[in-house]
Design an enzyme around this catalytic site. Structure first.
Site, mmCIF file in Angstrom:
data_model
loop_
_atom_site.group_PDB
_atom_site.id
_atom_site.type_symbol
_atom_site.label_atom_id
_atom_site.label_comp_id
_atom_site.label_asym_id
_atom_site.label_seq_id
_atom_site.Cartn_x
_atom_site.Cartn_y
_atom_site.Cartn_z
ATOM 1 N N ARG A 18 0.799 -1.221 0.000
ATOM 2 C CA ARG A 18 0.000 0.000 0.000
ATOM 3 C C ARG A 18 0.835 1.276 0.000
ATOM 4 N NH1 ARG A 18 -5.444 -0.102 1.851
ATOM 5 N NH2 ARG A 18 -5.299 2.180 1.814
ATOM 6 N N HIS A 43 16.229 -10.399 4.156
ATOM 7 C CA HIS A 43 16.771 -10.920 2.903
ATOM 8 C C HIS A 43 16.447 -9.915 1.795
ATOM 9 C CE1 HIS A 43 17.497 -14.704 0.237
ATOM 10 N NE2 HIS A 43 17.803 -13.614 -0.423
ATOM 11 N N ARG A 45 16.477 -8.139 -1.712
ATOM 12 C CA ARG A 45 16.718 -8.563 -3.093
ATOM 13 C C ARG A 45 16.890 -7.316 -3.963
ATOM 14 N NH1 ARG A 45 13.715 -12.959 -1.005
ATOM 15 N NH2 ARG A 45 14.619 -14.965 -1.634
ATOM 16 N N HIS A 50 10.464 -6.395 -1.108
ATOM 17 C CA HIS A 50 10.026 -6.448 0.293
ATOM 18 C C HIS A 50 10.994 -5.615 1.136
ATOM 19 C CE1 HIS A 50 12.789 -9.809 -0.147
ATOM 20 N NE2 HIS A 50 11.879 -10.540 -0.760
ATOM 21 N N GLU A 70 20.626 -11.981 4.803
ATOM 22 C CA GLU A 70 20.739 -13.031 3.795
ATOM 23 C C GLU A 70 20.768 -12.410 2.406
ATOM 24 O OE1 GLU A 70 18.036 -16.414 6.107
ATOM 25 O OE2 GLU A 70 17.262 -15.433 4.312
ATOM 26 N N THR A 101 11.158 -17.045 -3.820
ATOM 27 C CA THR A 101 11.816 -17.347 -2.556
ATOM 28 C C THR A 101 12.956 -18.319 -2.837
ATOM 29 O OG1 THR A 101 11.454 -18.097 -0.272
ATOM 30 C CG2 THR A 101 10.283 -19.301 -2.027
ATOM 31 N N HIS A 191 13.486 -22.429 6.374
ATOM 32 C CA HIS A 191 12.611 -22.470 5.204
ATOM 33 C C HIS A 191 11.436 -23.402 5.484
ATOM 34 C CE1 HIS A 191 12.088 -21.022 1.043
ATOM 35 N NE2 HIS A 191 11.255 -22.055 0.978
ATOM 36 N N ASP A 192 10.270 -22.796 5.635
ATOM 37 C CA ASP A 192 9.008 -23.505 5.867
ATOM 38 C C ASP A 192 8.933 -24.218 7.207
ATOM 39 O OD1 ASP A 192 8.037 -22.572 3.496
ATOM 40 O OD2 ASP A 192 8.308 -24.430 2.382
ATOM 41 N N GLY A 214 10.156 -16.866 8.914
ATOM 42 C CA GLY A 214 9.440 -15.649 8.548
ATOM 43 C C GLY A 214 8.023 -15.900 8.097
ATOM 44 N N HIS A 215 7.842 -16.543 6.944
ATOM 45 C CA HIS A 215 6.533 -16.650 6.315
ATOM 46 C C HIS A 215 5.499 -17.290 7.243
ATOM 47 C CE1 HIS A 215 3.686 -16.936 2.972
ATOM 48 N NE2 HIS A 215 3.400 -18.141 3.432
#
Length: 238
Positions: A18, A43, A45, A50, A70, A101, A191-192, A214-215
């Site tokens: 937003r 992380h 990029r 993000h 990262e 990702t 990761h996951d 994170g996610h």
């Protein structure tokens, strides 16, 4: 006890959707520390979809726990960012620019010379290094040759197969952890990882120093709240 580093990328994703500064990434990271996170991971990029590079500088100024950055060291901008901000740890990830990702670890044998060069650069600056790897003992042996301080095990396959057969899912990670311990390489993972699978992972991986999540954590916070969720994840690591 295994340390919890909270990856705040998804907070930045929500903010960027937003424009403006809601949610406030910096405040969310500070609150994560207050609620029990023992580290903050970002992380960035190249497209800054993000985490923005400016976020990294702002976080460095205010965080009091471990700061982990990262990214792909093939990006000159990333190298400069890490050297300037001096985080406690840099985790090297072989991301392609257009990846949603991370989806694989380094081939430490094929990329040995490059990794040695990058790791030496960061370690000369006093930054602890970690490299993202798949749970393959030969790859971990290759990691030892690079001089890295730690490895981060890429845990997507464990998470995907956990519900079907958790003992089989964790088997290659146990072997990888034993090899890392044998070679005296510090061990991280991520990761996951989630509330569903984290406790079993942490209880069965010898020498696990840190997980970066994170996610799943941010998704759980939509239901349970930021403070409660961080405490729930910490409890899974006890």
């Amino acid at each position: 006890m295994t340390q919890l580093s909270v990856n705040v990328n998804k907070i930045a994703t929500l903010r960027n959707a937003r424009g403006g500064n809601t949610p406030n990434l910096i405040q969310m990271a500070l609150d994560a520390e207050k609620y029990g996170a023992q580290g903050i991971t970002v992380h960035p990029r190249p497209d800054e979809r993000h985490i923005r590079y400016s976020d990294v500088y702002e976080l460095k100024e205010v965080l009091t726990t471990e700061f982990n950055i990262e990214g792909n060291p093939k990006e000159e901008k990333f190298i400069a960012l890490v050297l300037k901000t001096q985080p406690h740890q840099v985790t090297l990830v072989p991301d392609a620019t257009n990846q949603i990702t991370s989806n694989h670890g380094w081939n430490t044998i094929e990329h040995k010379d490059f990794l040695i060069k990058m790791i030496d650069k960061f370690k000369e600056a006093g930054i602890r290094t970690s490299i993202f790897v798949d749970p393959d003992p030969k790859i971990i042996e290759g990691a030892k040759e690079t001089g890295t301080d730690r490895i981060e095990l890429y845990t997507e396959s464990y998470a995907q197969n956990f519900a079907t057969n958790k003992a089989m899912a964790i088997e290659p990670f146990v072997a990888a952890a034993k090899k890392a311990n044998e070679l005296e390489i510090g061990l991280n993972a991520g990761h996951d990882l989630s509330l569903e699978n984290l406790r079993y992972f942490s209880q069965n991986i010898p020498g696990l120093l840190e997980v970066s999540i994170g996610h799943a954590l941010v998704a759980d916070a939509l239901y349970f709240g930021w403070e409660n969720t961080i405490r729930m994840y910490r409890n899974e690591l006890t």
